[in-house]
Scaffold this motif. Structure first.
Motif, PDB file in Angstrom:
ATOM      1  N   THR A 489       3.579  56.123  52.075  1.00 48.39           N
ATOM      2  CA  THR A 489       3.549  56.922  53.314  1.00 48.39           C
ATOM      3  C   THR A 489       4.879  56.876  54.051  1.00 48.39           C
ATOM      4  O   THR A 489       5.218  57.803  54.803  1.00 48.39           O
ATOM      5  CB  THR A 489       2.441  56.415  54.242  1.00 48.39           C
ATOM      6  N   THR A 490       5.659  55.818  53.841  1.00 47.87           N
ATOM      7  CA  THR A 490       6.959  55.710  54.510  1.00 47.87           C
ATOM      8  C   THR A 490       7.975  56.665  53.910  1.00 47.87           C
ATOM      9  O   THR A 490       8.733  57.344  54.623  1.00 47.87           O
ATOM     10  CB  THR A 490       7.479  54.263  54.429  1.00 47.87           C
ATOM     11  N   SER A 491       7.984  56.761  52.575  1.00 50.77           N
ATOM     12  CA  SER A 491       8.986  57.589  51.900  1.00 50.77           C
ATOM     13  C   SER A 491       8.550  59.032  51.731  1.00 50.77           C
ATOM     14  O   SER A 491       9.395  59.903  51.522  1.00 50.77           O
ATOM     15  CB  SER A 491       9.319  56.990  50.531  1.00 50.77           C
ATOM     16  N   ASN A 492       7.245  59.298  51.775  1.00 53.83           N
ATOM     17  CA  ASN A 492       6.734  60.650  51.556  1.00 53.83           C
ATOM     18  C   ASN A 492       5.712  61.000  52.627  1.00 53.83           C
ATOM     19  O   ASN A 492       4.605  60.461  52.652  1.00 53.83           O
ATOM     20  CB  ASN A 492       6.084  60.765  50.171  1.00 53.83           C
ATOM     21  N   SER A 493       6.078  61.907  53.502  1.00 49.08           N
ATOM     22  CA  SER A 493       5.236  62.240  54.654  1.00 49.08           C
ATOM     23  C   SER A 493       3.946  62.951  54.240  1.00 49.08           C
ATOM     24  O   SER A 493       2.972  62.957  54.997  1.00 49.08           O
ATOM     25  CB  SER A 493       6.019  63.129  55.637  1.00 49.08           C
ATOM     26  N   GLU A 494       3.915  63.594  53.045  1.00 45.72           N
ATOM     27  CA  GLU A 494       2.702  64.302  52.633  1.00 45.72           C
ATOM     28  C   GLU A 494       1.586  63.346  52.225  1.00 45.72           C
ATOM     29  O   GLU A 494       0.435  63.760  52.049  1.00 45.72           O
ATOM     30  CB  GLU A 494       3.004  65.283  51.486  1.00 45.72           C
ATOM     31  N   GLN A 536       8.409  66.641  46.059  1.00 49.96           N
ATOM     32  CA  GLN A 536       7.470  67.103  47.080  1.00 49.96           C
ATOM     33  C   GLN A 536       6.085  67.221  46.443  1.00 49.96           C
ATOM     34  O   GLN A 536       5.876  68.034  45.549  1.00 49.96           O
ATOM     35  CB  GLN A 536       7.912  68.454  47.646  1.00 49.96           C
TER      36      GLN A 536
END
Length: 903
Positions: A489-494, A536
């Motif tokens: 969750t820190t590196s990828n907001s999705e 993404q």
């Protein structure tokens, strides 16, 4: 099955299967005998005639040992003799008329017949009633596992072998004994369960299941019937069908409720379920107040393994932890703290292994992995075992750090073999390279992990490893541990959460990730062309069609589709259209579990069989078989919905033929055509595409089986509709020809306006010219004469009750009174100051209240009781009742019951 298929009518009260193989169906207006293909109707009649049923409200049906069919209704008892192929009315030697609502065998020659107020025995040898009334009003019968007969009564008494045992609160409508000996009691006050050990207790503990929010609550307090079907208990109610999922002790785990759904032809046809029947061909018959439904397992797509206590050859546990397979065509299934089942897909043989019989190191195995095609490892936090096929026993495995002979205790979460036969071992803190030598894993540290407690691993087309863990996703480069990437969750907001449960590639090498908050996707193009920091991931959730955001396992099939198990069933993703489409599978397709578990999905590539484990057993399916037979692929048109409720459906006419021809005759802003595949009690799982038949037309994908039309101008439209079959191919197309012929409303409105003005002027002229005459001006009826007429009318209404006839007219009353309509109207206005309809409905309301107070057939709704009292429609009944009582019928019934309870 509804009247046009054919049945005598739509209100069904009873279903039985006779020994000669017929299904008998009865209800309001008659009875039907059905052989699976064709039906013969026997209609009810108001007069006693040979070879006909006397009476028109069939309430009970039973087959005696001599093969005769006994039918109880509002006029008494009728019998069908197979040799004569007709019904005959049995005239009672005890009473004039009796409403029989329950029939069953008392012994070889006696039947029990019950009405609302009494029970009598009937001798089938003499065709006569026994004059002595039974002491209880019997309504249900069942045999326990020791062949004792139990009776249920209207007052809630449970009687064993003619001796009262105990009482439940409510009128008993059905009884059922499970294989474990527990007694299920369906009443008008909910479900009661008395466990076997309590049945001989004079003051037993009785469990009560009622309406509520609990997972074991029922849909309605008034229950009608119980049946055992497909390892579960099904209970009909006044409002829906209850599917009771039971544990191995035959007690409820949860209750799933099935209701009628508007515009869904695969739901039950009505919420008032009156009778359930399981026949010996494995079909569940569901009788309702709007037709008969059948649930046929042969129409379901999924098969299942479940634990069967009385069968040695079955799954050993229903709570599944993980599943995997080996090259010997065995499927290994571990249960919750119960060891393993080895299932041979070739011989269909089950074998149970546990710590006590096989050398297995522990019975609660959290993971299964296969390397070198046939070496299967079973492991948890207590250690690792592998199966030795030669000895048919398990051997325990040591874990030894490289360049050391010392065994170390490393909790293993994943053992994985790559395409080049490199073995990887994942633990809580690190990922290791490993070799299996002499019953030991020789491991070498590769890279650190972030305190993970669960790992699923796969390999992409470039040889990189992907790890799905409860702390995020790891991308591993096997030749360089320093290039390891961690996605969370820190590196990828999705990513809404870092808790991932499974990972897999589809046939196009797109990456799919299961997460406790959705499903994530990374295309093969992005995976190869982008650097990892720019990846993404697309997220799918319940808003995109998933049955649950908690996804636990995923498997690809050879057609490019992905099968996802969740905490609310199984879904299949079809990559059609722009965003693809999810198809949801549920219990109507054969699923035996709502909740599926991580690590419990396995694909047998040899047989192309997918296995999914859950908390209630294992479902398995060959995706290539998910292709309904040709006779079930008929595309049919279900209904037409108009946006404007004030527009009659006749505004669109339908011509039935191979090509559907529609003609829109009125201006309608928006309307919808609904279509479907024919099936049985199953949701519509097909996708459709449609287009206008003209040059350069484009296909429109429809995730729902419907097409909407808006503001169509006059003209001809040809629409081609084509189903997308479950195997991804296109089905046979059908064409809709739509002719829009709406008139010129401006011109019509102008003409109507002129006509209205002209007619209004003529009416005013006429009224002014006419002398107004007083009411009853020419009547010379005396006071005494009008009093006698009114007295005669009141006596006739009170004693003969002509108001029970819903088609009663003024002419019938004036004919009986021998007066003119004017005289009748004058008398009624003088003494009651009311109209004919208000006067008649007043008596109908009185009759309804009286029958409600006396107790009425629990199979009847309040509307059904009102119809028996002469009301012809729901609206007239509610309007008249509220005018009389200032209460709705339901409020009145509740107030009456509350008062009775207080007393």
């Amino acid at each position: 099955m509804q009247p046009n298929e054919p049945l005598f009518g739509e209100r069904i009260t009873q279903v039985i299967k006779s020994t000669d193989g017929f299904i008998w169906i009865c209800g309001i207006d008659g009875a039907s005998r059905f052989d699976g293909y064709n039906g013969i109707n026997f209609l009810g009649h108001d007069s006693i005639e040979k070879n006909r049923i006397f009476g028109n409200r069939m309430l009970a049906m039973h087959e005696s040992k001599d093969g005769r069919i006994w039918l109880g209704n509002n006029k008494g008892l009728n019998v069908f003799t197979p040799q004569e192929n007709s019904f005959q009315y049995i005239k009672s030697n005890v009473f004039n008329t009796i409403r029989i609502s329950f029939i069953t065998s008392y012994n070889d020659s006696l039947l029990v017949t019950s009405s609302g107020n009494s029970s009598y025995l009937f001798n089938t040898n003499t065709n006569a009633f026994v004059e002595t009334m039974l002491p209880h009003i019997l309504k249900a019968k069942a045999r326990d596992i020791n062949e004792n007969i139990w009776w249920g009564t209207k007052s809630g008494m449970l009687i064993k072998n003619d001796s009262t045992k105990f009482t439940v609160k409510g009128s008993i409508n059905d009884l059922f004994f499970t294989s474990c000996g527990h007694l299920y009691v369906a009443t008008n006050n909910g479900l009661f369960i008395i466990e076997k050990q309590e049945l001989d207790n004079p003051r037993p503990t009785i469990k009560h299941y009622y309406i509520g929010r609990e997972k074991t609550s029922i849909s309605h307090k008034e229950l009608s019937s119980i049946a055992f079907y497909q390892g579960q208990i099904w209970i009909g109610s006044r409002s829906g069908l209850n599917q009771v999922v039971i544990n191995k002790n035959d007690l409820p785990v949860r209750i799933t409720k099935h209701y009628h759904q508007t515009n869904n032809p695969y739901s039950i046809s009505n919420n008032q379920v009156t009778k359930l029947l399981t026949d010996n061909e494995g079909i569940l018959w569901i009788a309702t107040f709007n037709g008969l439904n059948i649930l046929d397992p042969s129409k379901q797509w999924f098969n299942a393994f479940q634990y069967q206590p009385k069968q040695a050859e079955s799954l050993h546990d229903n709570n599944i932890i993980c599943i995997d397979g080996d090259a010997r065509k065995n499927v290994w299934i571990s249960g919750f703290n119960s060891g393993l089942t080895k299932y041979s897909a070739q011989t269909k043989h089950f074998k149970h292994f546990h710590k006590g019989n096989s050398g297995l190191h522990n019975d609660h195995l959290r993971q299964i992995s296969t390397i070198n095609d046939d070496q299967v490892f079973f492991y948890n936090d207590k250690g690792i075992s592998y199966f030795d096929a030669e000895t048919n026993l398990f051997k325990q495995v040591k874990t030894i750090l490289n360049k050391s002979d010392e065994a170390i205790k490393t909790i293993t979460h994943q053992i994985f073999e790559t395409k080049n036969n490199q073995i990887w071992l994942g633990t809580k803190k690190a990922l290791y390279k490993a070799k299996f030598i002499n019953d030991s894993f020789i491991i070498e540290h590769f890279c650190a992990l972030s305190d993970v407690s669960d790992i699923q691993m796969t390999e992409d087309q470039t040889g990189r490893l992907w790890l799905a863990t409860d702390k995020g996703i790891y991308l591993i480069f096997p030749k360089n541990p320093k290039r390891t990437r961690h996605f969370n969750t820190t590196s990828n907001s999705e990513f809404i959460t870092s808790n991932f449960t499974d990972i897999a590639f589809d046939t196009n090498n797109n990456l799919w990730l299961c997460n406790v908050n959705g499903l994530h996707f990374l295309s093969n193009t992005d995976l190869l062309n982008l650097i990892p920091s720019n990846y993404q991931f697309k997220r799918y959730s319940i808003h995109d069609g998933l049955p649950s955001n908690h996804t636990v396992a995923i498997l690809p099939d050879i057609n490019g589709r992905m099968w996802v198990s969740t905490w609310n069933g199984i879904a299949r993703f079809d990559p059609f259209g722009t965003n693809g489409h999810f198809t949801i599978f549920d219990s109507s397709d054969g699923l035996i579990s709502q909740k599926y578990t991580r690590r419990s999905a396995f694909k047998d590539t040899d047989s192309n069989t997918f296995y999914f484990g859950g908390v209630n057993g294992v479902n398995y399916i060959n995706p290539l078989d998910v292709n309904p037979k040709a006779d079930n692929q008929t595309l049919s048109f279900y209904s037409i919905n108009l946006e404007d409720d004030n527009v009659d459906n006749n505004a669109i006419s339908v011509t039935k033929s191979d090509t559907l021809i529609l003609e829109q005759k009125k201006a309608i802003d928006k309307w919808e055509l609904i279509f479907h595949f024919n099936s049985l009690l199953s949701h519509n799982h097909q996708n459709f595409k449609w287009r206008y038949l003209h040059p350069d037309s484009t296909w429109h994908l429809s995730a729902t089986p419907s097409i909407e039309f808006e503001n169509l101008s006059n003209g001809e439209y040809n629409i081609e509709i084509m189903p997308i079959l479950p195997n991804g191919e296109s089905g046979k197309a059908k064409v809709v020809q739509l002719f829009v012929k709406t008139p010129n409303y401006r011109l019509i409105l102008a003409i109507i306006g002129i006509l209205v003005i002209l007619i209004s002027w003529l009416i005013i002229r006429f009224l002014k010219a006419k002398n107004k005459k007083p009411k009853y001006r020419y009547s010379n009826l005396s006071q005494d004469e009008s009093s006698l007429i009114f007295k005669k009318l009141e006596q006739y209404m009170q004693h003969e009750k002509p108001y029970l006839n819903s088609k009663l007219t003024v002419d019938e009353l004036t004919k009986y009174l021998d007066v003119s309509n004017v005289t009748f109207s004058q008398v009624l206005n003088k003494f009651k100051n009311t109209s004919f309809y208000e006067y008649v409905n007043h008596y109908r309301v009185i009759e309804f209240k009286q029958r409600l107070a006396d107790g009425y057939n629990p199979n009847l709704t309040l509307l059904g009781l009102a119809e028996e009292c002469g009301f012809s429609s729901k609206s007239s009944f509610y309007r008249a009742f509220k005018k009389e009582t200032n209460l709705t019928p339901a409020q009145y019934e509740k107030a009456m019951n509350d008062k009775a309870t207080k007393n």
